[in-house]
Design a protein around this motif. Structure first.
Motif: not given
Length: 325
Positions: A243-262, A159-163
């Motif tokens: 899990l396919d961790l690369d498949a999780f949809p990550l908004h570019p803004i969230t990605q940038r903030v996560s890198k800056k704030l760690g 069975d599959a997990i959709i996000l």
């Protein structure tokens, strides 16, 4: 006494509370026979034959701006994730003595407006002022109607997990609204306003309604983010996940903030995204339904007898650490 005046510690006097109860009752549902009134100890609701009662309760403790709207959505999402329609809400509002009746009215107006959008009647609750707290405490209880029971015991290998949508929606909106100074160094004003606009996407009611006839199980990932949400589903089964961790949809803004704030965005509180488990035979149908209604989604994993279990899936939450900085 004007709404901007301070209230004596304790319950709001009936003469001041009654006008609010008449105005801010959410959606007018005809089956609510007795709603919120001074002197009434409980609501009375007519119940349809053959239906299941769904009930949930959630507080708002990490947000200030938009807290009333958020309170409705986090509770309605839980009902929707169980395959039902959120219908009736009770609100407990405890305000610090430094706030006024006008502040209470503003919070309840947010509740009223969001409840009307989702067809929810506000049927009761409690409002008081206290000198024991420095921030408002809002607790919502949501009741809903369902004609189907979704159980994690129905999940099988394959069975599959959709996000739906993208990770960290709620956490990012809280940061943008309440801790903007953390984002100003590396986001433009337009980008911060865009994140604030994500608050209009915090409801999972639309996608849950689209999927509930196909879904084996659904879950609204709150604290612990999407990984924490998946961990909670796994804990209800005898299975593990791949899990396919690369498949999780990550908004570019969230990605940038996560890198800056760690921080790890997969562990940022994510109400507004929906985790839906469907049979592998229904994956294509589920994804097509969502995309036809303009709801983005991704296949992020599958259940199996081998893979990651609860020991490997941390439920840590990143938002509270960030708010403490």
């Amino acid at each position: 006494m004007a709404k901007g005046d301070f209230i004596t510690v304790g319950k709001v006097p009936p003469t001041l509370l009654q006008p609010l109860l008449k105005e801010l009752r959410g959606f007018d549902r005809k089956e609510v026979l007795i709603g919120p009134k001074i002197g009434e100890d409980a609501a009375v609701i007519g119940w349809p034959a053959g239906a299941f009662l769904l009930a949930t309760s959630d507080p708002i403790v990490g947000a200030l701006k938009g807290a009333g709207s958020l309170l409705v959505n986090v509770n309605a999402n839980d009902i929707a994730a169980k395959g039902g329609d959120p219908a009736y809400m009770l609100v407990v509002l405890i305000l610090p003595a430094t706030m006024t009746l006008n502040d209470a009215a503003s919070l309840m107006k947010e509740v009223d407006e969001e409840a009307k959008k989702l067809g929810i009647a506000v049927v009761g609750g409690h409002t008081e002022f206290s000198d024991r707290y420095t921030h408002p405490i809002m607790v919502g209880t949501m009741l809903g109607i369902s004609y189907k029971v979704l159980r994690a015991s129905s999940i099988r290998p394959g069975d599959a997990i959709i996000l739906t949508k993208h990770v960290g929606i709620e956490g990012m909106t809280i940061l943008a609204n309440d801790r903007r100074e953390m984002l100003d160094p590396f986001l433009s004003n337009d980008e911060i306003e865009e994140v604030k606009g994500w608050s209009s996407s915090l409801s999972v009611v639309p996608e849950a309604r689209l999927l509930r006839d196909l879904a084996l199980f659904m879950h609204d990932p709150t604290e612990g983010g999407v990984i924490g949400g998946i961990s909670e589903i796994v804990a209800l089964t005898d299975l593990k996940v791949k899990l396919d961790l690369d498949a999780f949809p990550l908004h570019p803004i969230t990605q940038r903030v996560s890198k800056k704030l760690g921080f790890d965005p997969l562990h940022l509180i994510s109400s507004g995204a929906l985790l839906a488990v469907v049979s592998k035979d229904d994956v294509e149908e589920a994804i097509n339904r969502l995309r036809e209604h303009g709801i983005s989604c991704a296949l992020v994993g599958t259940f199996d007898v081998v893979g990651m279990g609860t020991d490997e899936l941390s439920a840590q939450e990143e938002l509270w650490r960030l708010l403490s900085l």
